[in-house]
Write a protein that holds these residues in place. Structure first.
Motif, PDB file in Angstrom:
ATOM      1  N   GLY A   1       0.732  -1.138   0.030  1.00  0.00           N
ATOM      2  CA  GLY A   1       0.052  -0.009   0.076  1.00  0.00           C
ATOM      3  C   GLY A   1       0.679   1.296   0.002  1.00  0.00           C
ATOM      4  O   GLY A   1       2.060   1.121  -0.215  1.00  0.00           O
ATOM      5  N   CYS A   2       0.219   2.478   0.067  1.00  0.00           N
ATOM      6  CA  CYS A   2       0.772   3.654   0.177  1.00  0.00           C
ATOM      7  C   CYS A   2       1.906   3.740   1.298  1.00  0.00           C
ATOM      8  O   CYS A   2       2.949   4.353   0.971  1.00  0.00           O
ATOM      9  CB  CYS A   2      -0.285   4.644   0.685  1.00  0.00           C
ATOM     10  SG  CYS A   2      -1.575   5.074  -0.502  1.00  0.00           S
ATOM     11  N   LEU A   3       1.656   3.316   2.526  1.00  0.00           N
ATOM     12  CA  LEU A   3       2.734   3.259   3.437  1.00  0.00           C
ATOM     13  C   LEU A   3       4.079   2.497   2.946  1.00  0.00           C
ATOM     14  O   LEU A   3       5.348   3.138   2.949  1.00  0.00           O
ATOM     15  CB  LEU A   3       2.403   2.355   4.642  1.00  0.00           C
ATOM     16  CG  LEU A   3       3.386   2.493   5.743  1.00  0.00           C
ATOM     17  CD1 LEU A   3       3.314   3.868   6.565  1.00  0.00           C
ATOM     18  CD2 LEU A   3       2.948   1.137   6.698  1.00  0.00           C
TER      19      LEU A   3
ATOM     20  N   ARG B   1       5.003   2.200  -0.280  1.00  0.00           N
ATOM     21  CA  ARG B   1       5.404   3.213  -1.453  1.00  0.00           C
ATOM     22  C   ARG B   1       5.839   4.437  -1.331  1.00  0.00           C
ATOM     23  O   ARG B   1       6.436   5.130  -2.328  1.00  0.00           O
ATOM     24  CB  ARG B   1       4.517   2.689  -2.593  1.00  0.00           C
ATOM     25  CG  ARG B   1       4.092   1.331  -3.123  1.00  0.00           C
ATOM     26  CD  ARG B   1       3.231   1.401  -4.520  1.00  0.00           C
ATOM     27  NE  ARG B   1       1.957   2.548  -4.256  1.00  0.00           N
ATOM     28  CZ  ARG B   1       0.805   2.072  -3.759  1.00  0.00           C
ATOM     29  NH1 ARG B   1       0.535   1.066  -3.479  1.00  0.00           N
ATOM     30  NH2 ARG B   1      -0.082   2.945  -3.904  1.00  0.00           N
TER      31      ARG B   1
ATOM     32  N   TYR C   1       7.842  16.794  -1.877  1.00  0.00           N
ATOM     33  CA  TYR C   1       7.953  16.588  -0.361  1.00  0.00           C
ATOM     34  C   TYR C   1       7.708  14.843  -0.356  1.00  0.00           C
ATOM     35  O   TYR C   1       8.604  14.181   0.460  1.00  0.00           O
ATOM     36  CB  TYR C   1       6.690  17.363   0.340  1.00  0.00           C
ATOM     37  CG  TYR C   1       6.897  17.127   1.755  1.00  0.00           C
ATOM     38  CD1 TYR C   1       8.001  16.549   2.414  1.00  0.00           C
ATOM     39  CD2 TYR C   1       5.836  17.724   2.567  1.00  0.00           C
ATOM     40  CE1 TYR C   1       8.263  16.666   3.927  1.00  0.00           C
ATOM     41  CE2 TYR C   1       5.648  17.487   3.915  1.00  0.00           C
ATOM     42  CZ  TYR C   1       6.945  17.006   4.672  1.00  0.00           C
ATOM     43  OH  TYR C   1       6.906  16.815   5.946  1.00  0.00           O
TER      44      TYR C   1
ATOM     45  N   PHE D   1       1.927   6.484  -8.149  1.00  0.00           N
ATOM     46  CA  PHE D   1       0.526   6.872  -7.918  1.00  0.00           C
ATOM     47  C   PHE D   1       0.425   8.270  -7.343  1.00  0.00           C
ATOM     48  O   PHE D   1       1.648   8.848  -6.991  1.00  0.00           O
ATOM     49  CB  PHE D   1      -0.174   5.739  -6.904  1.00  0.00           C
ATOM     50  CG  PHE D   1      -0.564   4.580  -7.659  1.00  0.00           C
ATOM     51  CD1 PHE D   1      -1.563   4.611  -8.357  1.00  0.00           C
ATOM     52  CD2 PHE D   1      -0.027   3.322  -7.457  1.00  0.00           C
ATOM     53  CE1 PHE D   1      -2.308   3.469  -9.067  1.00  0.00           C
ATOM     54  CE2 PHE D   1      -0.413   2.238  -7.920  1.00  0.00           C
ATOM     55  CZ  PHE D   1      -1.496   2.180  -8.687  1.00  0.00           C
ATOM     56  N   CYS D   2      -0.556   8.863  -7.265  1.00  0.00           N
ATOM     57  CA  CYS D   2      -0.727  10.443  -6.670  1.00  0.00           C
ATOM     58  C   CYS D   2      -0.449  10.125  -5.107  1.00  0.00           C
ATOM     59  O   CYS D   2      -1.349   9.373  -4.644  1.00  0.00           O
ATOM     60  CB  CYS D   2      -1.957  11.058  -7.024  1.00  0.00           C
ATOM     61  SG  CYS D   2      -2.156  12.654  -6.212  1.00  0.00           S
ATOM     62  N   PRO D   3       0.289  10.538  -4.413  1.00  0.00           N
ATOM     63  CA  PRO D   3       0.403  10.426  -2.983  1.00  0.00           C
ATOM     64  C   PRO D   3      -0.939  11.045  -2.422  1.00  0.00           C
ATOM     65  O   PRO D   3      -1.502  11.862  -2.988  1.00  0.00           O
ATOM     66  CB  PRO D   3       1.623  11.227  -2.429  1.00  0.00           C
ATOM     67  CG  PRO D   3       2.396  11.470  -3.752  1.00  0.00           C
ATOM     68  CD  PRO D   3       1.650  11.519  -4.845  1.00  0.00           C
ATOM     69  N   THR D   4      -1.312  10.476  -1.256  1.00  0.00           N
ATOM     70  CA  THR D   4      -2.688  10.881  -0.674  1.00  0.00           C
ATOM     71  C   THR D   4      -2.187  12.149   0.398  1.00  0.00           C
ATOM     72  O   THR D   4      -3.219  12.928   1.059  1.00  0.00           O
ATOM     73  CB  THR D   4      -2.970   9.739   0.423  1.00  0.00           C
ATOM     74  OG1 THR D   4      -2.137   9.259   1.301  1.00  0.00           O
ATOM     75  CG2 THR D   4      -3.452   8.583  -0.500  1.00  0.00           C
ATOM     76  N   GLN D   5      -0.737  12.634   0.521  1.00  0.00           N
ATOM     77  CA  GLN D   5      -0.543  13.691   1.522  1.00  0.00           C
ATOM     78  C   GLN D   5      -0.971  14.977   0.571  1.00  0.00           C
ATOM     79  O   GLN D   5      -0.305  15.128  -0.612  1.00  0.00           O
ATOM     80  CB  GLN D   5       0.924  13.713   1.637  1.00  0.00           C
ATOM     81  CG  GLN D   5       1.303  12.598   2.717  1.00  0.00           C
ATOM     82  CD  GLN D   5       1.896  11.430   1.893  1.00  0.00           C
ATOM     83  OE1 GLN D   5       1.667  11.306   0.986  1.00  0.00           O
ATOM     84  NE2 GLN D   5       2.290  10.382   2.865  1.00  0.00           N
TER      85      GLN D   5
ATOM     86  N   TRP E   1       2.054  17.070  -1.056  1.00  0.00           N
ATOM     87  CA  TRP E   1       3.047  16.104  -1.608  1.00  0.00           C
ATOM     88  C   TRP E   1       3.833  17.073  -2.638  1.00  0.00           C
ATOM     89  O   TRP E   1       5.260  16.717  -2.609  1.00  0.00           O
ATOM     90  CB  TRP E   1       2.318  14.772  -2.312  1.00  0.00           C
ATOM     91  CG  TRP E   1       1.951  15.293  -3.656  1.00  0.00           C
ATOM     92  CD1 TRP E   1       0.381  15.514  -3.642  1.00  0.00           C
ATOM     93  CD2 TRP E   1       2.393  15.292  -4.944  1.00  0.00           C
ATOM     94  NE1 TRP E   1       0.245  15.598  -5.263  1.00  0.00           N
ATOM     95  CE2 TRP E   1       1.371  15.562  -5.805  1.00  0.00           C
ATOM     96  CE3 TRP E   1       3.795  14.940  -5.351  1.00  0.00           C
ATOM     97  CZ2 TRP E   1       1.614  15.605  -7.284  1.00  0.00           C
ATOM     98  CZ3 TRP E   1       3.920  14.875  -6.829  1.00  0.00           C
ATOM     99  CH2 TRP E   1       2.989  15.403  -7.411  1.00  0.00           C
TER     100      TRP E   1
END
Lengths: 411, 411
Positions: free
Chosen positions: A252-254, A256, A308, A315-319, A322
């Motif tokens: 998942g995002c964590l 990557r 950042y 993928f587009c970060p969720t922060q 970013w």
């Protein structure tokens, strides 16, 4: 520096021109350091309670009087460091402010003395507001106490530093339950790269010119370096912020998540580790994976500056932030590339230092009120006009300028 | 609507033209609702474990399979609501997906049944990853269960809803210790406006066409309304996100924080409360303080759109995303202004609905892949291309479109 590289730098007789450029940057950096330190000395000192205001707007006005323990510890550390290592900063005003900050931490940082857990943020008069279930408040507390001991010679500060260090190491390597994180069945046992980075930084700090502690922490330093190197994943093609404790990529995002500025900061922590070890092979690996690789992937080709956050699969970060350009990845990059060049003599690294430094001085400096802006939009416009806040204090900018001034002087 | 205002609307014989505009918007909104629901039906259903993927990229690809409990509950609620109240959505595919989501929540949301505390995020197969020390996971769980009962008639869902509601009310009004927040000496006893807002929303939800529960929660509803109204501060010139429990402004950034979209959402929650109460005086106050005031202060005069965060003293907010334009404040504003107009007939509110709706449809819609973008830069450029994530699911957009379609139909 190897003879071959010395020759390479000299070739074409551009040695002289290069020396002039380095000299010019040394002066530019030194003048900026003076302006930055002046900003914090003028606006951040709490004469009443000790410690520092860090929520300062563009002009230096205090917009909140909360005291963030990370930033209290960092400013004490920075002031002592400047006092110890720069003739022009060796004055009592800086040392007294550092001592007042140190006493504030001694009195109020810990939630329930003799327990070692520290608050994350305190009221102006030292009452705890928030706690984090991490080691970072305690790490910056340790840095502050160790530097205070070096600057003042008062042993009680060093005792505090060493005892807190032992507690941090216990939390990280033996039993984290004291940090109060709930054990949840679905929570991955992730290692944020920040943890071994921070510990390696403390090993360097406590072991500096101190054979006994340097010896005590040798094995810990090697362990930290190994752990940081585990974050190089995907056949050496990516530095990932979070991996499993046995060095596997997480889902998942964590798993990557990438943070180019953080990888560059880890890079110069590791370079100093290589210097202590005298390990040129590791040094070459670090230059490749923690300096050149994050810069290649993290530098914005359209607007310049380091992103950042990034996602290793694009993928587009969720922060939400970013794509913003923050001050600290750029100060860390300046340190990393100049240190990399100083150690290897590779002119590619010097050119990268110039590229980052030019962008950073152009975009983050505030010629009007001093200190740097911290948060720019992707396009490089000032997005937040604050000079300090919950996470930006008197640390990354002066540390970068001080280290660069020293390295440029040595070149 | 009052005769006088009816006349005002009719005056100048523009009644007909206005009716056409309203009709055109009703069709536009209805078609958009179909496209949005289609996006979630096509991409978000987990056929294997039940529940919904909400981390979806622009095209609907799953980029993370974590299941955020807020968004699971919201999607169950939304599906049931559409199934119950729209002929064209009254089909088994929607209901079955809602039931599968409900069963997933029943099985996995609670950390330690029969304890009521729910996780914040679960693995795809339902193992807890993170917990929040707030009431919100539990609130969306309650909304989901109550709607499932209404859609299916199965009493066990309603039992779950009512029991969870009792627990939430206990946490908020009697004893919050069950939420596990540490009591820190310096932490202000702040009330985030979200808490009474969320409770008022639940009072509306559970009391809908249910005299017994409506009666049970009458006093609670009045208490929530009073608490929300306490957030109007500074002689009625600002709605503040956080105030003390006795309705005083708090110091620092926390006390000065404003969130225009949140105030507008509170506005339409309060408008529905006024409808239940039949209280035109309160309605006028709400229209002035929770609709017109936040719009005046929160609408970006340069680029349009509502700022995410503001500081009541015009300091720069410390939230990095403060100037970004998010989807949900705009969907809430559309609901608020259209409801305000429906109730008051004031043409100023209708013009504001048009202004917000035009901006929202122009900037957030994705004509190519459906659903809306969630996060724009201050200038209105797409900053994050995701359609769903940890906080954006199948909720604000379809709820806005469904409510606007109904209100436009009724006008």
């Amino acid at each position: 520096m190897s003879k071959g590289l010395r020759a390479r730098r000299a070739s074409g007789g551009d040695m002289e021109k290069e020396r002039e450029t380095l000299q010019a940057w040394k002066e530019r950096v030194g003048q900026e350091l003076d302006r930055v330190v002046a900003f914090w000395m003028e606006h951040s000192h709490d004469q009443e309670h000790g410690g520092f205001f860090t929520c300062l707007d563009r002009e230096g006005r205090v917009y909140d009087d909360l005291k963030y323990v990370w930033l209290q510890g960092r400013q004490v550390w920075m002031y002592c460091r400047l006092y110890r290592t720069f003739q022009r900063f060796h004055h009592s005003q800086l040392l007294n402010a550092a001592k007042a900050g140190g006493e504030f931490l001694l009195r109020y940082a810990r939630l329930a003395p003799p327990g070692k857990k520290c608050a994350f943020v305190l009221t102006r008069d030292g009452r705890p507001v928030k706690v984090q279930r991490t080691i970072f408040s305690e790490c910056f507390y340790t840095m502050a106490m160790n530097e205070l001991w070096r600057a003042t010679g008062e042993v009680r500060y060093q005792t505090e530093a060493v005892e807190m260090m032992d507690q941090i190491v216990h939390w990280v390597r033996e039993d984290a339950s004291g940090l109060g994180r709930p054990q949840l069945q679905g929570a991955p046992t992730a290692e944020p790269m920040a943890v071994p980075m921070m510990l390696l930084n403390l090993v360097e700090q406590l072991g500096e010119a101190d054979e006994e502690l340097a010896g005590k922490y040798t094995e810990l330093g090697d362990w930290c370096a190994r752990r940081i190197l585990q974050h190089v994943q995907r056949d050496g093609q990516a530095v990932l912020e979070n991996v499993s404790e046995d060095g596997k990529e997480l889902s998942g995002c964590l798993g990557r998540q990438q943070n180019p500025g953080h990888a560059l900061e880890a890079g110069w922590f590791l370079l100093r580790h290589c210097i202590r070890k005298g390990d040129p092979e590791l040094r070459a690996h670090v230059l490749d994976k923690f300096l050149l690789l994050p810069f290649r992937s993290g530098w914005d080709p359209d607007h310049g500056g380091l992103f950042y956050f990034q996602d290793a699969d694009d993928f587009c970060p969720t922060q939400l932030e970013w794509a913003m350009k923050l001050w600290w990845p750029h100060s860390e990059a300046m340190i990393a590339f100049l240190m990399g060049y100083s150690e290897s003599g590779d002119p590619v690294l010097l050119r990268l230092f110039y590229q980052v430094a030019e962008y950073t001085f152009r975009q983050f400096r505030d010629p009007e009120y001093g200190e740097w802006f911290g948060y720019l939009s992707r396009e490089g416009k000032v997005a937040l006009s604050i000079k300090g806040g919950p996470f930006k204090g008197c640390f990354h900018v002066p540390r970068c300028l001080a280290m660069c001034e020293e390295m440029l002087g040595a070149l």
